[in-house]
Design an enzyme around this catalytic site. Structure first.
Site, PDB file in Angstrom:
ATOM      1  N   LYS A 158       0.845  -1.207   0.000  1.00 49.95           N
ATOM      2  CA  LYS A 158       0.000   0.000   0.000  1.00 49.95           C
ATOM      3  C   LYS A 158       0.876   1.250   0.000  1.00 49.95           C
ATOM      4  CE  LYS A 158      -1.777   1.687   4.041  1.00 49.95           C
ATOM      5  NZ  LYS A 158      -1.556   3.120   4.282  1.00 49.95           N
ATOM      6  N   ASN A 159       1.898   1.258   0.898  1.00 49.04           N
ATOM      7  CA  ASN A 159       2.680   2.485   1.073  1.00 49.04           C
ATOM      8  C   ASN A 159       3.747   2.687   0.011  1.00 49.04           C
ATOM      9  OD1 ASN A 159       1.049   2.998   3.194  1.00 49.04           O
ATOM     10  ND2 ASN A 159       2.512   2.404   4.779  1.00 49.04           N
ATOM     11  N   CYS A 201      -4.680  12.535  12.208  1.00 50.67           N
ATOM     12  CA  CYS A 201      -5.558  11.369  12.184  1.00 50.67           C
ATOM     13  C   CYS A 201      -5.449  10.686  13.539  1.00 50.67           C
ATOM     14  CB  CYS A 201      -5.217  10.461  11.025  1.00 50.67           C
ATOM     15  SG  CYS A 201      -3.858   9.399  11.397  1.00 50.67           S
ATOM     16  N   ARG A 232      -0.020  15.000  12.627  1.00 55.96           N
ATOM     17  CA  ARG A 232       0.890  14.572  11.558  1.00 55.96           C
ATOM     18  C   ARG A 232       1.157  15.756  10.629  1.00 55.96           C
ATOM     19  NH1 ARG A 232      -1.161   9.024   9.260  1.00 55.96           N
ATOM     20  NH2 ARG A 232       0.974   8.867   8.501  1.00 55.96           N
ATOM     21  N   PRO A 233       1.998  16.684  11.121  1.00 53.99           N
ATOM     22  CA  PRO A 233       2.291  17.891  10.314  1.00 53.99           C
ATOM     23  C   PRO A 233       3.066  17.544   9.049  1.00 53.99           C
ATOM     24  CG  PRO A 233       3.791  17.732  12.161  1.00 53.99           C
ATOM     25  CD  PRO A 233       2.791  16.613  12.323  1.00 53.99           C
ATOM     26  N   ILE A 234       3.177  18.546   8.189  1.00 57.96           N
ATOM     27  CA  ILE A 234       3.995  18.348   6.981  1.00 57.96           C
ATOM     28  C   ILE A 234       5.034  19.471   6.898  1.00 57.96           C
ATOM     29  CG2 ILE A 234       2.291  17.053   5.622  1.00 57.96           C
ATOM     30  CD1 ILE A 234       1.581  19.717   4.248  1.00 57.96           C
ATOM     31  N   ASP A 287       4.219   0.538  12.210  1.00 59.60           N
ATOM     32  CA  ASP A 287       2.970   0.008  11.637  1.00 59.60           C
ATOM     33  C   ASP A 287       2.693  -1.421  12.052  1.00 59.60           C
ATOM     34  OD1 ASP A 287       3.240   1.733   8.431  1.00 59.60           O
ATOM     35  OD2 ASP A 287       2.709   2.394  10.438  1.00 59.60           O
ATOM     36  N   ARG A 312      -8.919  -0.019   4.298  1.00 56.52           N
ATOM     37  CA  ARG A 312      -7.977   0.884   3.621  1.00 56.52           C
ATOM     38  C   ARG A 312      -6.687   0.177   3.240  1.00 56.52           C
ATOM     39  NH1 ARG A 312      -6.462   6.006   6.758  1.00 56.52           N
ATOM     40  NH2 ARG A 312      -5.092   6.045   4.957  1.00 56.52           N
TER      41      ARG A 312
HETATM   42  C1  EPZ Z   1       4.245   6.802   6.206  1.00 55.37           C
HETATM   43  O1  EPZ Z   1       3.538   7.904   6.749  1.00 55.37           O
HETATM   44  C2  EPZ Z   1       3.238   5.654   6.167  1.00 55.37           C
HETATM   45  N1  EPZ Z   1       2.105   6.028   5.333  1.00 55.37           N
HETATM   46  C3  EPZ Z   1       2.762   5.334   7.578  1.00 55.37           C
HETATM   47  O2  EPZ Z   1       1.934   4.175   7.489  1.00 55.37           O
HETATM   48  C4  EPZ Z   1       3.967   4.994   8.454  1.00 55.37           C
HETATM   49  O3  EPZ Z   1       3.516   4.816   9.783  1.00 55.37           O
HETATM   50  C5  EPZ Z   1       4.986   6.130   8.406  1.00 55.37           C
HETATM   51  O4  EPZ Z   1       5.347   6.404   7.027  1.00 55.37           O
HETATM   52  C6  EPZ Z   1       6.244   5.806   9.186  1.00 55.37           C
HETATM   53  O5  EPZ Z   1       6.798   4.610   8.715  1.00 55.37           O
HETATM   54  C7  EPZ Z   1       2.224   6.002   3.991  1.00 55.37           C
HETATM   55  O6  EPZ Z   1       3.280   5.702   3.448  1.00 55.37           O
HETATM   56  C8  EPZ Z   1       0.990   6.356   3.202  1.00 55.37           C
HETATM   57  P1  EPZ Z   1       6.424  10.146   8.380  1.00 55.37           P
HETATM   58  P2  EPZ Z   1       4.210   9.381   6.740  1.00 55.37           P
HETATM   59  O7  EPZ Z   1       6.440  11.376   7.539  1.00 55.37           O
HETATM   60  O8  EPZ Z   1       4.972   9.572   5.499  1.00 55.37           O
HETATM   61  C9  EPZ Z   1       6.288  13.349  11.871  1.00 55.37           C
HETATM   62  C10 EPZ Z   1      -0.010   2.890   7.724  1.00 55.37           C
HETATM   63  O9  EPZ Z   1      -0.566   2.380   8.700  1.00 55.37           O
HETATM   64  N2  EPZ Z   1       6.419  14.320  10.784  1.00 55.37           N
HETATM   65  O10 EPZ Z   1       7.653   9.273   8.429  1.00 55.37           O
HETATM   66  O11 EPZ Z   1       3.167  10.350   7.115  1.00 55.37           O
HETATM   67  C11 EPZ Z   1       4.891  12.730  11.851  1.00 55.37           C
HETATM   68  O12 EPZ Z   1       4.002  13.548  12.593  1.00 55.37           O
HETATM   69  C12 EPZ Z   1       0.519   4.295   7.806  1.00 55.37           C
HETATM   70  O13 EPZ Z   1       0.165   2.319   6.603  1.00 55.37           O
HETATM   71  C13 EPZ Z   1       6.618  15.665  11.116  1.00 55.37           C
HETATM   72  O14 EPZ Z   1       6.670  16.018  12.290  1.00 55.37           O
HETATM   73  O15 EPZ Z   1       5.219   9.203   7.985  1.00 55.37           O
HETATM   74  C14 EPZ Z   1       5.089  11.398  12.509  1.00 55.37           C
HETATM   75  O16 EPZ Z   1       5.056  11.562  13.918  1.00 55.37           O
HETATM   76  C15 EPZ Z   1       0.274   4.910   9.178  1.00 55.37           C
HETATM   77  N3  EPZ Z   1       6.716  16.578  10.120  1.00 55.37           N
HETATM   78  C16 EPZ Z   1       6.515  11.007  12.084  1.00 55.37           C
HETATM   79  O17 EPZ Z   1       7.154  12.220  11.648  1.00 55.37           O
HETATM   80  C17 EPZ Z   1       6.652  16.232   8.789  1.00 55.37           C
HETATM   81  O18 EPZ Z   1       6.782  17.115   7.920  1.00 55.37           O
HETATM   82  C18 EPZ Z   1       6.545   9.984  10.975  1.00 55.37           C
HETATM   83  O19 EPZ Z   1       5.973  10.576   9.853  1.00 55.37           O
HETATM   84  C19 EPZ Z   1       6.455  14.867   8.470  1.00 55.37           C
HETATM   85  C20 EPZ Z   1       6.350  13.927   9.476  1.00 55.37           C
END
Ligand code: EPZ
Length: 415
Positions: free
Chosen positions: A22-23, A115, A120-122, A303, A395
């Site tokens: 999926k990811n 969520c 989950r900021p960007i 995950d 999902r």
């Molecule tokens: C991806 O999410 C996956 N989703 C998530 O899987 C997975 O848990 C995560 O990576 C970590 O492995 C998809 O690929 C669609 P991150 P992503 O950016 O990219 C913080 C599932 O169940 N962060 O590595 O959103 C954020 O808040 C899902 O399949 C910032 O602070 O993960 C989080 O605490 C759930 N600022 C942490 O980093 C940012 O700009 C990890 O986020 C981006 C992220």
């Protein structure tokens, strides 16, 4: 209200084939926005998030169809804005920002909601888009990014964010000059994107390591590519075998992607045999309590944390689970307690005291992986557990009920 019913006490036995990741597939679909012409993406899991992303691509002007686990795309003219409802439905939609910014020089998206698993900021995405030469405006719940042309830079991620790494890697493929991403995430799905966009004509090196180099090009074409197997789906089924004390072989996996979960399950006493593209698991009656700490890849995957917690509720002693990636990813605890689990929560650590048996209950899935954890707990509990919140489970798990039924799981759904 749609419900899942799981009758516990039946050890799972047999073979399960893992679906495409999926990811990874959601990001390959986003990466296609960088290119031109026809795309074929194979081994696609037919799950809700894929259909949502198909809707986003169609709304952006892409011809997109899915047939028999294969996506066909034709990318010619692309728009820079997708309907709010679609983008808000799934966080992964934010991954179209990098490709659209690079291709069109303009993109406007609804701010992704947080969520169930925490804020989950960007910020890491936006801060680094600015470094590449984008102007970012956030107002009325929308984010607008624009540029007269991205210029390659040395970027550093404060945290190895998967999404930020992917978004920036994709945007940099059409930037002028070279971009280097330091402290990049190392997940296998990022390697999948690199392979895919390099087939399109990009020049990306180093995915899978903490340093990714992207040499900008002016134009990208199409690609024909098969998605890697889903390591999280695979890990979930390994735990299903362990928690039901059954014997399952999962096939069509890349064992190297599951090193952490395989290692931890072996420490619990679960017997595991690793093949070239299979992993055979045999559950044991007495499980050792083993602590875990979730970390970015190659650490223990966040995950798989809820699913592993379900297993530890039946271990012979106390184990500690520390969640370091998300701020609120213990939503399954309340539900597992309803099934008789003995779990103590303390900020980002959970202490699980094993109990001899879980009992069925009416429980609710708050997010995708918490839902998976409740299914696993139900497979081991006495009686019939009823699970609501199926939208979350649908999902990310293709044919979950069917796959579990084929290995003797007593599970059915009522819509
Ligand atoms: C991806 O999410 C996956 N989703 C998530 O899987 C997975 O848990 C995560 O990576 C970590 O492995 C998809 O690929 C669609 P991150 P992503 O950016 O990219 C913080 C599932 O169940 N962060 O590595 O959103 C954020 O808040 C899902 O399949 C910032 O602070 O993960 C989080 O605490 C759930 N600022 C942490 O980093 C940012 O700009 C990890 O986020 C981006 C992220």
């Amino acid at each position: 209200m749609r419900k899942l019913f799981v009758e516990g006490g039946h050890p799972l036995k047999g073979v399960i084939r893992v679906s495409g990741a999926k990811n990874a597939v959601l990001k390959l679909m986003a990466a296609a926005l960088l290119g031109h012409g026809r795309f074929v993406i194979r081994n696609v899991p037919e799950i809700r998030d894929v259909f949502t992303m198909l809707g986003v691509l169609q709304a952006l002007g892409v011809e997109a169809t899915l047939n028999d686990s294969t996506i066909f795309l034709n990318v010619e003219t692309v728009r820079g804005e997708a309907p709010v409802a679609l983008v808000q439905e799934m966080r992964a939609s934010i991954q179209v920002m990098g490709p659209l910014l690079a291709r069109l020089g303009w993109v406007r998206l609804s701010k992704p909601g947080g969520c169930a698993i925490g804020d989950r900021p960007i910020d890491l995405h936006l801060k680094n888009f600015k470094k590449l030469g984008a102007q970012i405006r956030e107002e009325h719940g929308f984010i607008t990014a624009s540029t007269n042309g991205l210029v390659g830079k040395e970027l550093y991620l404060d945290f190895p964010s998967v999404g930020a790494t992917e978004n920036l890697m994709m945007a940099a493929t059409l930037a002028q000059g070279t971009t280097v991403i330091h402290n990049a995430a190392r997940e296998p799905e990022i390697v999948d994107i690199q392979n895919f966009i390099n087939l399109m004509g990009a020049r990306v090196y180093g995915a899978g390591t903490s340093t990714i180099t992207i040499k900008g090009v002016t134009q990208l074409g199409g690609a024909d590519y098969a998605v890697i197997p889903d390591r999280i789906e695979a890990g979930s089924y390994l735990i299903a075998a362990a928690i039901t004390r059954g014997a399952i072989t999962i096939e069509h996996v890349i064992p190297q992607h599951l090193t952490a979960i395989v290692d931890k399950l072996q420490e619990t006493g679960t017997e595991i045999k690793v093949g070239t593209d299979t992993i055979a698991v045999r559950g044991v009656q007495d499980l050792f309590p083993i602590n875990i700490l979730t970390q970015p890849y190659p650490g223990f995957a966040t995950d798989l944390q809820p699913q592993y917690m379900a297993l530890m509720t039946l271990a012979g002693g106390s184990s500690v689970i520390k969640e370091t990636v998300y701020t609120n990813r213990f939503r399954q605890v309340e539900e597992l307690r309803r099934m008789g689990a003995d779990i103590l929560l303390d900020s980002n650590a959970a202490v699980i005291k094993g109990v001899p048996q879980l009992s069925s209950a009416l429980v609710h899935a708050t997010d995708l992986r918490a839902g998976a954890a409740l299914v696993l707990a139900g497979l081991a509990a006495s009686g019939i557990t009823e699970i609501t919140g199926l939208d979350h489970i649908d999902r990310g798990y293709e044919k979950l009920v069917h796959k579990l039924q084929t290995v003797g799981g007593r599970i059915w759904r009522e819509d």
